[in-house]
Design a protein around this motif. Structure first.
Motif: not given
Length: 176
Positions: A62-67
């Protein structure tokens, strides 16, 4: 709670060690990627691809570029979260004001302290060399250094990976 911090220099084996720990957890592994893909940067894409090819196919990514905090908040006790990397996450948020940055890090630290998942965070060590010549470089170094220190103070285990070797700082060192 099992919170593990893996820190060290660039290209020293941090991610491989964190991946080994995730496999050994015996839990359902979710790889939390903080990087963004940039089709104009072939070298960056190749780095991301090498990381992807090393990971077992059963892992969810999963991606969490900011949050990042909300990704951690969604975890279950049966999960192992591998966050790679804090340095990239910090870089993604350099444009945030000091107040916004403090709020984001407080949220992250709060979620880490109440999570029942095994959480492994990879962080780059900065500041072992020259003081950056530009304000953005100093801001990055200071924010990442402080965040790594804060997570290290609440982590159950902290590893330093350097020169292809792993040191368990929780056994060898003393918390400040």
């Amino acid at each position: 709670m099992q919170l593990i911090l893996v820190t060290g220099a660039a290209r020293c084996g941090k991610s491989e060690w964190a991946e080994k720990l995730a496999i050994e957890s015996g839990k359902i592994v979710t790889y939390i990627a903080t990087a963004t893909v940039d089709p104009a940067d072939a070298e960056w894409e190749a780095r991301i691809l090498r990381h992807q090819q090393r990971r077992p196919g059963t892992w969810q990514t999963v991606s969490a570029v900011e949050d990042l905090a909300s990704r951690i908040d969604r975890s279950q006790p049966s999960d192992c979260l591998l966050v790679d990397s804090l340095g990239t996450w910090v870089a993604n948020l350099l444009d945030r004001s000091d107040a916004e940055w403090e709020k984001l890090t407080d949220e992250l630290l709060g979620k880490l302290t109440v999570s029942f998942a095994t959480t492994i965070l990879v962080s780059e060590e900065t500041g072992w060399g020259v003081v950056p010549a530009y304000p953005s470089g100093r801001l990055f170094r200071d924010r990442l250094g402080m965040l790594t220190r804060q997570i290290g103070s609440i982590a159950s285990t902290v590893y330093l990976v350097t020169g292809g070797h792993v040191l368990n700082l929780s056994q060898l060192g003393t918390k400040i």
